[in-house]
Design a protein around this motif. Sequence first.
Motif, PDB file in Angstrom:
ATOM      1  N   TYR A  64       2.194  12.762   5.094  1.00 42.82           N
ATOM      2  CA  TYR A  64       2.138  14.053   4.408  1.00 42.82           C
ATOM      3  C   TYR A  64       2.336  15.194   5.404  1.00 42.82           C
ATOM      4  O   TYR A  64       3.056  16.149   5.126  1.00 42.82           O
ATOM      5  N   GLU A  65       1.720  15.097   6.575  1.00 46.30           N
ATOM      6  CA  GLU A  65       1.842  16.139   7.594  1.00 46.30           C
ATOM      7  C   GLU A  65       3.293  16.289   8.047  1.00 46.30           C
ATOM      8  O   GLU A  65       3.779  17.404   8.233  1.00 46.30           O
ATOM      9  N   GLU A  66       3.994  15.177   8.241  1.00 41.57           N
ATOM     10  CA  GLU A  66       5.393  15.244   8.649  1.00 41.57           C
ATOM     11  C   GLU A  66       6.250  15.890   7.558  1.00 41.57           C
ATOM     12  O   GLU A  66       7.127  16.708   7.856  1.00 41.57           O
ATOM     13  N   VAL A  67       5.994  15.541   6.311  1.00 43.19           N
ATOM     14  CA  VAL A  67       6.747  16.129   5.200  1.00 43.19           C
ATOM     15  C   VAL A  67       6.474  17.629   5.125  1.00 43.19           C
ATOM     16  O   VAL A  67       7.399  18.441   5.026  1.00 43.19           O
ATOM     17  N   SER A  74       2.713  23.622   2.837  1.00 39.20           N
ATOM     18  CA  SER A  74       1.948  22.558   2.186  1.00 39.20           C
ATOM     19  C   SER A  74       2.368  22.381   0.740  1.00 39.20           C
ATOM     20  O   SER A  74       2.743  23.343   0.068  1.00 39.20           O
ATOM     21  N   GLY A  75       2.263  21.148   0.264  1.00 43.81           N
ATOM     22  CA  GLY A  75       2.575  20.856  -1.122  1.00 43.81           C
ATOM     23  C   GLY A  75       1.379  21.067  -2.030  1.00 43.81           C
ATOM     24  O   GLY A  75       0.247  21.186  -1.570  1.00 43.81           O
ATOM     25  N   THR A  76       1.648  21.094  -3.323  1.00 50.24           N
ATOM     26  CA  THR A  76       0.596  21.208  -4.327  1.00 50.24           C
ATOM     27  C   THR A  76       0.252  19.808  -4.811  1.00 50.24           C
ATOM     28  O   THR A  76       1.139  19.086  -5.273  1.00 50.24           O
ATOM     29  N   PRO A  77      -1.018  19.419  -4.721  1.00 55.69           N
ATOM     30  CA  PRO A  77      -1.391  18.080  -5.184  1.00 55.69           C
ATOM     31  C   PRO A  77      -1.138  17.931  -6.682  1.00 55.69           C
ATOM     32  O   PRO A  77      -1.508  18.785  -7.474  1.00 55.69           O
ATOM     33  N   ASN A  86      -4.294   4.466  -3.959  1.00 55.86           N
ATOM     34  CA  ASN A  86      -3.430   4.497  -2.779  1.00 55.86           C
ATOM     35  C   ASN A  86      -2.222   5.410  -2.987  1.00 55.86           C
ATOM     36  O   ASN A  86      -1.471   5.639  -2.058  1.00 55.86           O
ATOM     37  N   HIS A  87      -2.027   5.894  -4.235  1.00 52.08           N
ATOM     38  CA  HIS A  87      -0.897   6.767  -4.570  1.00 52.08           C
ATOM     39  C   HIS A  87      -1.353   8.220  -4.616  1.00 52.08           C
ATOM     40  O   HIS A  87      -2.339   8.539  -5.269  1.00 52.08           O
ATOM     41  N   LYS A  88      -0.630   9.088  -3.939  1.00 53.18           N
ATOM     42  CA  LYS A  88      -0.880  10.527  -3.998  1.00 53.18           C
ATOM     43  C   LYS A  88       0.476  11.206  -4.137  1.00 53.18           C
ATOM     44  O   LYS A  88       1.418  10.886  -3.424  1.00 53.18           O
ATOM     45  N   THR A 102       9.232  16.459  -5.587  1.00 57.17           N
ATOM     46  CA  THR A 102       7.952  15.743  -5.567  1.00 57.17           C
ATOM     47  C   THR A 102       8.074  14.574  -4.603  1.00 57.17           C
ATOM     48  O   THR A 102       9.148  13.993  -4.448  1.00 57.17           O
ATOM     49  N   VAL A 103       6.971  14.282  -3.974  1.00 58.31           N
ATOM     50  CA  VAL A 103       6.906  13.167  -3.048  1.00 58.31           C
ATOM     51  C   VAL A 103       5.650  12.370  -3.380  1.00 58.31           C
ATOM     52  O   VAL A 103       4.566  12.940  -3.540  1.00 58.31           O
ATOM     53  N   THR A 104       5.816  11.062  -3.489  1.00 57.72           N
ATOM     54  CA  THR A 104       4.678  10.184  -3.715  1.00 57.72           C
ATOM     55  C   THR A 104       4.423   9.393  -2.445  1.00 57.72           C
ATOM     56  O   THR A 104       5.360   8.850  -1.841  1.00 57.72           O
ATOM     57  N   PHE A 105       3.161   9.377  -2.048  1.00 56.03           N
ATOM     58  CA  PHE A 105       2.746   8.652  -0.857  1.00 56.03           C
ATOM     59  C   PHE A 105       1.973   7.412  -1.295  1.00 56.03           C
ATOM     60  O   PHE A 105       1.112   7.480  -2.157  1.00 56.03           O
ATOM     61  N   LEU A 106       2.302   6.301  -0.720  1.00 56.54           N
ATOM     62  CA  LEU A 106       1.582   5.051  -0.938  1.00 56.54           C
ATOM     63  C   LEU A 106       0.939   4.694   0.394  1.00 56.54           C
ATOM     64  O   LEU A 106       1.644   4.567   1.414  1.00 56.54           O
ATOM     65  N   LYS A 107      -0.365   4.586   0.390  1.00 50.48           N
ATOM     66  CA  LYS A 107      -1.123   4.342   1.626  1.00 50.48           C
ATOM     67  C   LYS A 107      -0.765   5.363   2.700  1.00 50.48           C
ATOM     68  O   LYS A 107      -0.522   5.022   3.855  1.00 50.48           O
TER      69      LYS A 107
END
Length: 119
Positions: A64-67, A74-77, A86-88, A102-107
């Motif tokens: 997330y920090e790199e993105v 910063s993005g909006t949750p 594990n998904h954000k 939109t970006v989805t992060f897994l773990k």
Amino acid sequence: MRVKKVSTIFIMLLVMGFSAVILSGCRIGGPTNEAKETIVEEEQKETPVATLEKYNQLEKGMSYEEVSDNLGFSGTPMSDESSESNHKTYAWDGEQPKSFLTVTFLKEKLSTKQQVGLQ
């Protein structure tokens, strides 16, 4: 009696004089259209936005920090950050109305990305 009348007139003139000085610095009607356009332009310059170029630089596995660093803000949750999942998912607004990514992060690593209307 005459002294009292003169002092009352003097006080009234003094108050009116101060009022005139104070009001002379005031402007009725707010900023001109040109000033409003300048204010809007400055706000737009200061507000970072997601672009297609920056979107294309996002790669799977990024944190997330790199993105956020890549996009410049910063993005909006979009998902519950306190959840045990594990998904954000986060969103970043683009310059045009209704444009975003939109970006989805897994773990905590970028797993999927999508964009709508970025330029």
